[in-house]
Design an enzyme around this catalytic site. Structure first.
Site, mmCIF file in Angstrom:
data_model
loop_
_atom_site.group_PDB
_atom_site.id
_atom_site.type_symbol
_atom_site.label_atom_id
_atom_site.label_comp_id
_atom_site.label_asym_id
_atom_site.label_seq_id
_atom_site.Cartn_x
_atom_site.Cartn_y
_atom_site.Cartn_z
ATOM 1 C CB ALA A 43 -0.882 0.227 1.198
ATOM 2 C CB ALA A 44 3.294 2.841 3.173
ATOM 3 C CB CYS A 53 -7.813 -4.952 6.056
ATOM 4 S SG CYS A 53 -6.878 -3.872 6.730
ATOM 5 C CG ASP A 106 1.097 -2.032 8.141
ATOM 6 O OD1 ASP A 106 0.238 -1.171 8.291
ATOM 7 O OD2 ASP A 106 0.552 -3.047 8.089
#
Length: 463
Positions: free
Chosen positions: A18-19, A52, A294
């Site tokens: 994601a990041a 998730c 994270d």
């Protein structure tokens, strides 16, 4: 006439979820391949996926793994991003502005220079240093590779007994997933109630729902190790009081920032082990290094302290800010209020802001109130109960936190409180919020506003 040509810069990204890939994609939008070369390293097989969603894939609600993938490697490469899968970065040379990477399959190593570096190494499941934790049949679940490994174990395991260690979000969601797979599930939890992100009185509601789903909930139980058979595979989870038979074990204890690489390079880490950045997500003290997702710690806007929260929503926002800054623009990530939502069967669980113990830890004095209300007008069909707990600071009445447990329509109500927390509102100010109302959606006084009225009144009484 002499023509000077500007040297193309190189951005190196470590971690392609994601990041990392949000940063790479945003930087590419702002700068084309003639201005910025982008190289991204990923040690796994997948990019830009929803971690998730893994419990729902394991449980069968999501039938196709690829539905969790937002953008494939081929799609990233089509945008002139040099994405290298199954390649793990093993060293960061800050002085030389280069990284060393190893091909996971061949073992071949090479150095790649950078002008700008993004660290998005994510988090790793906590595996306590206890006997048997690395035995076959014991699984952490953080990546799609982890999810696939668990599904492969479930497919070849004859027994139907599963033990989940830990009762946080992942533990609770994986327990439900295994129930859906037809397993006999026991959750072993060292806390007094499941969902330690809630206060125990709210966690008790989750406990009841889990038992109603057929899950055996064992609280106040400290795991001492994994019992294995002659073949080396898991046979039981051991605690101080007894052993719980298991054919498969899932670790739901939580995660820690994956920052061993950053630590070895001498980059600054916080008290929770995450990288420390400024508001632009630049690693403190390092002009050309950014970090997000994270692996970082972020500012808690309520307590004013740094904390580690592993959520895809934050990671994507970090990536957007980083990519904008790398691409020549300016963006910041101001912080979080700690909003999260989950479910057990049809019970929705949500929280934002501080728990009671969080407020005590940072020295805040507060009032706590708990109310019961309904998701719809009481006379409207299928109205269901929900419990709302609210914390407000003494004297000022400033909202400090909200927890909600209830059926359909309960969970996303926490967003009202998340906005109020971000805006620094008081409980009194919340009571005048102009929220949508119609009998199918809410009582005349929304449950969150009922809690705000009660909290504001209690603050007035004690001031």
């Amino acid at each position: 006439m002499n023509m000077s040509r500007t040297r193309r810069e190189r951005l190196v990204v470590i971690g392609a979820d994601a990041a990392g890939m949000s940063a790479a994609s945003q930087a590419r939008r702002l700068k084309g391949p003639d201005e910025l070369e982008i190289v991204a390293f990923e040690r796994g097989h997948f990019t830009s996926y929803s971690a998730c969603g893994i419990p729902y894939w394991v449980g069968g609600d999501v039938t196709d793994r690829d539905r969790l993938i937002a953008r494939t490697p081929e799609e990233h490469r089509a945008r002139d991003i040099d994405l290298r899968l199954r390649t793990e970065v093993t060293d960061i040379d800050l002085d030389g502005q280069r990284v060393r990477a190893r091909d996971v399959d061949s073992g071949a190593e090479s150095w790649t220079s950078y002008d700008k570096l993004v660290i998005a190494t994510g988090a790793r499941p906590i595996r306590p240093d206890m006997p048997g934790m690395d035995a076959p049949g014991v699984h952490g679940v953080q990546t799609l590779d982890d999810g696939q490994a668990l599904l492969d174990t479930l497919a070849r395991t004859r027994g139907r007994r599963a033990v989940v260690v830990g009762a946080g979000y992942i533990g609770v969601e994986m327990a439900e997933a295994l129930i859906n797979r037809g397993y006999e599930v026991t959750v072993v939890n060292r806390g007094s109630e499941p969902m330690s992100t809630l206060d125990p009185d709210m966690g008790r509601l989750v406990h009841k729902a889990m038992e109603g789903l057929g899950i055996t909930m064992v609280n106040d139980a400290a795991v001492t190790g994994i019992v294995t058979g002659d073949d080396g595979r898991v046979r039981a989870v051991a605690t101080q009081d007894r052993d719980f038979p298991a054919d498969v074990v899932v670790l739901g204890i939580g995660v820690r920032p994956e920052t061993a690489l950053a630590k070895a390079a001498g980059l600054p880490l916080g008290t929770h082990g995450g990288l420390l950045t400024d508001r632009s997500m630049r690693v403190r003290g390092h002009e050309n290094v950014w970090a997000g997702g994270d692996c970082v710690e972020v500012l808690d806007l309520v307590s004013g302290q740094e904390r580690h929260i592993a959520l895809g929503t934050h990671a994507n926002k970090h990536g957007q800010a980083i990519g904008t800054n790398v691409g020549g623009g300016y963006a910041t990530f101001p912080g979080v209020v700690g909003t999260a939502v989950s479910k057990v069967c049809d019970l929705e669980i949500a929280r934002t802001g501080l728990r009671e113990k969080d407020a005590h830890r940072v020295g805040l004095r507060f009032e706590a109130v708990t109310i019961e209300s309904t998701s719809r007008a009481g006379y409207y069909p299928d109205a269901s109960l929900m419990t709302v707990k609210m914390l407000a600071e003494l004297r000022t009445g400033r909202l400090l936190g909200v927890q909600i447990v209830g059926r359909e329509g309960a969970g996303k109500r926490v967003d009202i409180a998340a906005v109020a927390l971000t805006a620094g509102m008081t409980a009194e100010q919340m009571t005048t919020l102009d929220l949508g109302y119609a009998p199918p959606f809410s009582p005349v006084w929304d449950p969150v506003l009922v809690a705000a009225r009660k909290a504001a009144a209690k603050v007035r009484e004690t001031s």
